[in-house]
Motif scaffolding. Sequence first.
Motif, PDB file in Angstrom:
ATOM      1  N   LEU A 113       0.913  -1.539  -0.579  1.00 45.76           N
ATOM      2  CA  LEU A 113       0.137   0.551  -0.290  1.00 45.76           C
ATOM      3  C   LEU A 113      -0.041   1.084   0.115  1.00 45.76           C
ATOM      4  CD1 LEU A 113      -2.323  -0.623   3.053  1.00 45.76           C
ATOM      5  CD2 LEU A 113      -2.136  -2.025   0.440  1.00 45.76           C
ATOM      6  N   HIS A 114       0.799   1.654  -0.508  1.00 44.51           N
ATOM      7  CA  HIS A 114       1.746   3.128  -1.172  1.00 44.51           C
ATOM      8  C   HIS A 114       1.028   4.581  -1.153  1.00 44.51           C
ATOM      9  CE1 HIS A 114       5.218   1.072  -3.368  1.00 44.51           C
ATOM     10  NE2 HIS A 114       4.191   0.173  -3.586  1.00 44.51           N
ATOM     11  N   GLY A 115       1.653   5.257  -0.283  1.00 50.36           N
ATOM     12  CA  GLY A 115       0.824   6.660  -0.609  1.00 50.36           C
ATOM     13  C   GLY A 115       1.469   7.611   0.536  1.00 50.36           C
ATOM     14  N   HIS A 116       1.160   6.941   1.156  1.00 49.02           N
ATOM     15  CA  HIS A 116       2.156   7.799   3.048  1.00 49.02           C
ATOM     16  C   HIS A 116       3.849   8.525   2.306  1.00 49.02           C
ATOM     17  CE1 HIS A 116      -0.805   7.568   6.041  1.00 49.02           C
ATOM     18  NE2 HIS A 116      -0.377   5.991   5.348  1.00 49.02           N
ATOM     19  N   GLN A 117       3.717   9.911   2.959  1.00 53.23           N
ATOM     20  CA  GLN A 117       4.936  10.171   2.285  1.00 53.23           C
ATOM     21  C   GLN A 117       6.394   9.605   3.217  1.00 53.23           C
ATOM     22  OE1 GLN A 117       5.231  11.482  -0.767  1.00 53.23           O
ATOM     23  NE2 GLN A 117       3.258  10.933  -0.966  1.00 53.23           N
ATOM     24  N   ARG A 118       6.073   9.743   4.697  1.00 50.40           N
ATOM     25  CA  ARG A 118       7.120   9.375   5.222  1.00 50.40           C
ATOM     26  C   ARG A 118       6.789   8.184   6.347  1.00 50.40           C
ATOM     27  NH1 ARG A 118       7.750  14.501   9.481  1.00 50.40           N
ATOM     28  NH2 ARG A 118       9.720  13.072  10.021  1.00 50.40           N
ATOM     29  N   ALA A 119       7.683   7.877   7.474  1.00 45.92           N
ATOM     30  CA  ALA A 119       7.544   6.047   7.440  1.00 45.92           C
ATOM     31  C   ALA A 119       5.674   5.890   8.603  1.00 45.92           C
ATOM     32  CB  ALA A 119       8.597   6.573   8.824  1.00 45.92           C
ATOM     33  N   ILE A 120       5.811   5.017   8.082  1.00 44.71           N
ATOM     34  CA  ILE A 120       4.500   4.463   9.289  1.00 44.71           C
ATOM     35  C   ILE A 120       4.332   4.258  11.005  1.00 44.71           C
ATOM     36  CG2 ILE A 120       2.400   2.921   8.700  1.00 44.71           C
ATOM     37  CD1 ILE A 120       2.804   4.088   6.048  1.00 44.71           C
ATOM     38  N   GLU A 121       3.763   4.671  11.326  1.00 44.43           N
ATOM     39  CA  GLU A 121       3.821   4.573  12.337  1.00 44.43           C
ATOM     40  C   GLU A 121       2.511   4.021  13.472  1.00 44.43           C
ATOM     41  OE1 GLU A 121       2.458   9.410  13.558  1.00 44.43           O
ATOM     42  OE2 GLU A 121       4.181   8.899  14.307  1.00 44.43           O
ATOM     43  N   ALA A 122       1.334   4.381  12.975  1.00 49.86           N
ATOM     44  CA  ALA A 122       0.201   2.862  13.283  1.00 49.86           C
ATOM     45  C   ALA A 122      -0.393   1.731  12.217  1.00 49.86           C
ATOM     46  CB  ALA A 122      -0.463   4.023  14.048  1.00 49.86           C
ATOM     47  N   VAL A 123      -1.501   1.173  12.599  1.00 47.92           N
ATOM     48  CA  VAL A 123      -1.922   0.467  11.523  1.00 47.92           C
ATOM     49  C   VAL A 123      -3.156  -0.141  12.098  1.00 47.92           C
ATOM     50  CG1 VAL A 123      -0.543   0.201   9.443  1.00 47.92           C
ATOM     51  CG2 VAL A 123      -0.303  -1.835  11.797  1.00 47.92           C
ATOM     52  N   SER A 124      -4.197  -0.562  12.103  1.00 49.48           N
ATOM     53  CA  SER A 124      -4.955  -0.729  12.752  1.00 49.48           C
ATOM     54  C   SER A 124      -6.098  -0.981  12.137  1.00 49.48           C
ATOM     55  CB  SER A 124      -5.989   0.601  13.793  1.00 49.48           C
ATOM     56  OG  SER A 124      -7.132  -0.173  13.913  1.00 49.48           O
ATOM     57  N   PHE A 125      -6.886  -2.242  11.708  1.00 44.68           N
ATOM     58  CA  PHE A 125      -8.175  -3.304  11.325  1.00 44.68           C
ATOM     59  C   PHE A 125      -8.874  -2.931  12.038  1.00 44.68           C
ATOM     60  CE2 PHE A 125      -4.536  -6.212   9.809  1.00 44.68           C
ATOM     61  CZ  PHE A 125      -4.872  -6.103   8.624  1.00 44.68           C
ATOM     62  N   VAL A 126     -10.309  -2.361  11.030  1.00 47.01           N
ATOM     63  CA  VAL A 126     -11.769  -1.476  11.631  1.00 47.01           C
ATOM     64  C   VAL A 126     -13.186  -1.916  10.952  1.00 47.01           C
ATOM     65  CG1 VAL A 126     -10.673   0.301  12.738  1.00 47.01           C
ATOM     66  CG2 VAL A 126     -11.516   0.604  10.080  1.00 47.01           C
ATOM     67  N   PRO A 127     -14.319  -2.810  11.055  1.00 48.93           N
ATOM     68  CA  PRO A 127     -15.168  -3.066  10.617  1.00 48.93           C
ATOM     69  C   PRO A 127     -15.560  -1.749   9.851  1.00 48.93           C
ATOM     70  CG  PRO A 127     -15.315  -2.185  13.227  1.00 48.93           C
ATOM     71  CD  PRO A 127     -14.606  -1.934  13.011  1.00 48.93           C
ATOM     72  N   ALA A 128     -15.980  -2.484   8.604  1.00 45.94           N
ATOM     73  CA  ALA A 128     -16.186  -1.603   7.174  1.00 45.94           C
ATOM     74  C   ALA A 128     -17.944  -1.242   7.901  1.00 45.94           C
ATOM     75  CB  ALA A 128     -16.170  -2.283   5.991  1.00 45.94           C
ATOM     76  N   THR A 129     -18.298   0.095   7.843  1.00 41.39           N
ATOM     77  CA  THR A 129     -20.018  -0.278   8.225  1.00 41.39           C
ATOM     78  C   THR A 129     -20.767   0.531   6.881  1.00 41.39           C
ATOM     79  OG1 THR A 129     -19.501   2.432   9.366  1.00 41.39           O
ATOM     80  CG2 THR A 129     -19.554   0.138  10.353  1.00 41.39           C
TER      81      THR A 129
END
Length: 207
Positions: A113-129
Amino acid sequence: PDGRWLASGSMDRTVRLWDVARGEVRHVLLHHTNLVQQVCFCPDGRRLVSSSFDQTLCLWDVVSGALLASWPTQNTTYLAMAVHPDGKLIAAGGRDHITRLVAVDTGEVIEELHGHQRAIEAVSFVPATGADAPDNAWLLATAGHDETIKLWDLTLVGAAPSAAVCLATLQAPGPYTGMKITGITGISEAQKAALIALGAVEEDKGA
């Protein structure tokens, strides 16, 4: 996940599994050769994932403390991790600005998954509503040092290359958002750049 175990990763390159009720270390997991950045339980509670600045991703058996697998991390360090609720995918956010979806059983990178311009500091799965959301559908939220949060639709991941879709990019306004600094004097170029990074606007003098 059942509250019986606590996992910790340390600068001494170890992962420790703690018995919460007893307050005792049950296993010391040895394999990493640099500080451990992240630890994350799989939903079944039987496996644990760890990432390290040695640029490896490890999968451990919680009961025995055995190393089940170790995989390279594409020449980056995973700073943030989350395991999908179905236990099949790891979302791993890297210092290289890329979030990778990694198969838990094989270590294969399924999607980048590309798009951020700097380091990734958090990821989380969330339910789709929403009325159109499929049953048991999940989104992935990623947050980067570029001060943005991105929401990803993973519905088609694995079905085709580059199947993940960025649904939205969220960013809080900076403290100087909208402030015009065209023609401003008395500040350095570095100070001007800092103001622009915080939301100030310098209009094109030729416009």
